[in-house]
Design an enzyme around this catalytic site. Sequence first.
Site, PDB file in Angstrom:
ATOM      1  N   GLN A 113       1.643 -26.242 -26.575  1.00  0.00           N
ATOM      2  CA  GLN A 113       2.392 -26.447 -27.808  1.00  0.00           C
ATOM      3  C   GLN A 113       2.081 -25.275 -28.739  1.00  0.00           C
ATOM      4  O   GLN A 113       0.924 -25.046 -29.088  1.00  0.00           O
ATOM      5  CB  GLN A 113       2.012 -27.760 -28.485  1.00  0.00           C
ATOM      6  CG  GLN A 113       2.880 -28.031 -29.713  1.00  0.00           C
ATOM      7  CD  GLN A 113       2.413 -29.230 -30.503  1.00  0.00           C
ATOM      8  OE1 GLN A 113       1.376 -29.180 -31.157  1.00  0.00           O
ATOM      9  NE2 GLN A 113       3.171 -30.312 -30.445  1.00  0.00           N
ATOM     10  N   HIS A 180       6.313 -26.552 -31.895  1.00  0.00           N
ATOM     11  CA  HIS A 180       5.993 -27.644 -32.827  1.00  0.00           C
ATOM     12  C   HIS A 180       6.909 -27.530 -34.052  1.00  0.00           C
ATOM     13  O   HIS A 180       6.648 -26.761 -34.970  1.00  0.00           O
ATOM     14  CB  HIS A 180       4.532 -27.583 -33.238  1.00  0.00           C
ATOM     15  CG  HIS A 180       4.011 -28.876 -33.811  1.00  0.00           C
ATOM     16  ND1 HIS A 180       4.838 -29.827 -34.394  1.00  0.00           N
ATOM     17  CD2 HIS A 180       2.748 -29.388 -33.877  1.00  0.00           C
ATOM     18  CE1 HIS A 180       4.102 -30.853 -34.797  1.00  0.00           C
ATOM     19  NE2 HIS A 180       2.832 -30.610 -34.495  1.00  0.00           N
ATOM     20  N   HIS A 183       6.423 -32.914 -38.228  1.00  0.00           N
ATOM     21  CA  HIS A 183       5.272 -33.339 -39.033  1.00  0.00           C
ATOM     22  C   HIS A 183       4.982 -32.472 -40.259  1.00  0.00           C
ATOM     23  O   HIS A 183       3.879 -32.466 -40.769  1.00  0.00           O
ATOM     24  CB  HIS A 183       4.012 -33.417 -38.157  1.00  0.00           C
ATOM     25  CG  HIS A 183       4.175 -34.287 -36.959  1.00  0.00           C
ATOM     26  ND1 HIS A 183       3.322 -34.254 -35.885  1.00  0.00           N
ATOM     27  CD2 HIS A 183       5.124 -35.213 -36.647  1.00  0.00           C
ATOM     28  CE1 HIS A 183       3.720 -35.112 -34.967  1.00  0.00           C
ATOM     29  NE2 HIS A 183       4.816 -35.716 -35.419  1.00  0.00           N
ATOM     30  N   TYR A 185       5.027 -29.132 -40.492  1.00  0.00           N
ATOM     31  CA  TYR A 185       4.466 -27.806 -40.256  1.00  0.00           C
ATOM     32  C   TYR A 185       5.566 -26.757 -40.424  1.00  0.00           C
ATOM     33  O   TYR A 185       6.679 -27.077 -40.830  1.00  0.00           O
ATOM     34  CB  TYR A 185       3.778 -27.767 -38.892  1.00  0.00           C
ATOM     35  CG  TYR A 185       2.590 -28.703 -38.833  1.00  0.00           C
ATOM     36  CD1 TYR A 185       1.522 -28.544 -39.713  1.00  0.00           C
ATOM     37  CD2 TYR A 185       2.550 -29.764 -37.930  1.00  0.00           C
ATOM     38  CE1 TYR A 185       0.434 -29.418 -39.687  1.00  0.00           C
ATOM     39  CE2 TYR A 185       1.470 -30.638 -37.896  1.00  0.00           C
ATOM     40  CZ  TYR A 185       0.424 -30.455 -38.782  1.00  0.00           C
ATOM     41  OH  TYR A 185      -0.647 -31.323 -38.760  1.00  0.00           O
ATOM     42  N   ARG A 233       9.430 -30.163 -30.323  1.00  0.00           N
ATOM     43  CA  ARG A 233       8.945 -31.404 -30.928  1.00  0.00           C
ATOM     44  C   ARG A 233       9.512 -31.505 -32.334  1.00  0.00           C
ATOM     45  O   ARG A 233       9.456 -30.556 -33.117  1.00  0.00           O
ATOM     46  CB  ARG A 233       7.416 -31.444 -30.975  1.00  0.00           C
ATOM     47  CG  ARG A 233       6.936 -32.885 -31.244  1.00  0.00           C
ATOM     48  CD  ARG A 233       5.452 -33.035 -31.148  1.00  0.00           C
ATOM     49  NE  ARG A 233       5.110 -34.347 -30.574  1.00  0.00           N
ATOM     50  CZ  ARG A 233       4.049 -35.061 -30.924  1.00  0.00           C
ATOM     51  NH1 ARG A 233       3.209 -34.615 -31.836  1.00  0.00           N
ATOM     52  NH2 ARG A 233       3.810 -36.215 -30.351  1.00  0.00           N
ATOM     53  N   GLY A 343      -0.636 -40.765 -26.459  1.00  0.00           N
ATOM     54  CA  GLY A 343      -1.600 -40.027 -27.248  1.00  0.00           C
ATOM     55  C   GLY A 343      -2.992 -40.612 -27.158  1.00  0.00           C
ATOM     56  O   GLY A 343      -3.742 -40.341 -26.233  1.00  0.00           O
TER      57      GLY A 343
END
Length: 376
Positions: A113, A180, A183, A185, A233, A343
């Site tokens: 990732q 990624h 979330h 970022y 993602r 996870g």
Amino acid sequence: MDNQNASVKSSPSVKSLFKPIKLGSLELNNRVVMAPMTRSFSPNGVPGENVAAYYKRRAENGVGLIVTEGTLINHPAATNDPNIPNFHGEKSLEGWSKVAAAVHEAGGKIVPQLWHVGMTRKNGSLPYPEAPSIGPSGLNLNGEQINEPMSQSEIDSIVKAFAQAAADAKRIGFDGIELHGAHGYLIDQFFWERTNQRTDGYGGDMIARTRFAVEIITACRHAVGPDFPIILRMSQWKSAQYDAKLAASPEELKQFLTPLVEAGVDIFHCSTRRFWEPEFEGSSLNFAGWVKKLSGKPTITVGSVGLDTDFLTTFGGKDAGSADIDDLLARLENEEFDLVAIGRALLVDPAWAAKIREGRFDELTPFNPDALRTLI
């Protein structure tokens, strides 16, 4: 009855979770994915033998696809933690090459990732405290002005860094990459209207806010060729902004997904806090289900799979027991999504997949936060 609160022993069959699948050039033995989880066990950004063994144990126990913890592209403000692994530099890439080889030896597949945390990093953070944090508009997740907006040269350098990491992933033996874009970022900060207030071609409406991601995906695709899998993602929610929405309706989600598909995304990894919750009113489809329906691309679902509490509760200090997966299996059998990312249940129990496949439910190890202190 809420299936998440029942015993896992009631699950009638797990066959759908262990069917092989071919997604373009990516051939997997089953539908079980190890979700990316930050571990911070790579001193000075270099993954060692303990990291290779950690991932190998999951492959040995039947995980079909491993998505590594977030790995850093080559930019000084990509992280606030010197123990998060780099995906650049000779020593770090040599370490990752050994990780990939170990997973392949055990019969698994693995993708790194690729990550930049953007404005979730505070100015002055290690390992490069002199480097200012960067984001589309210099805004943190609360919408507060912290730094100047990214310049065009900064944008171009970040795109180039992602592409170089993608090329390196292919060169050292990985099976694809994951970007990624979730979330809150960096990539997601361009997606989200609160953190992207730009008035140039990278800001404005929903389609314009995908431009940064589109340029990264396009550059990565050019770097790796047409057949190397690219996973993106994505999430609606952000760190500490759990009710955030990029798209408030299926129509908006379709608008958002179209340029990403056209740029070259092969698989969408759809992050939610609880996979069983419907994404939009009037349908039981979860986020991964809607993304698959609207994009025509395979999807990975994730969010408290196999646990009876969501991960935010658990990481706050509460233990999580095992939960029923009947609902998950039914959705997978109905092809609502294609793959299932696990996870915390896999973090604490390397043999989770093998135990589920063999019906050894009473041997499952419940998650507790102490598991974060070591690489089990």
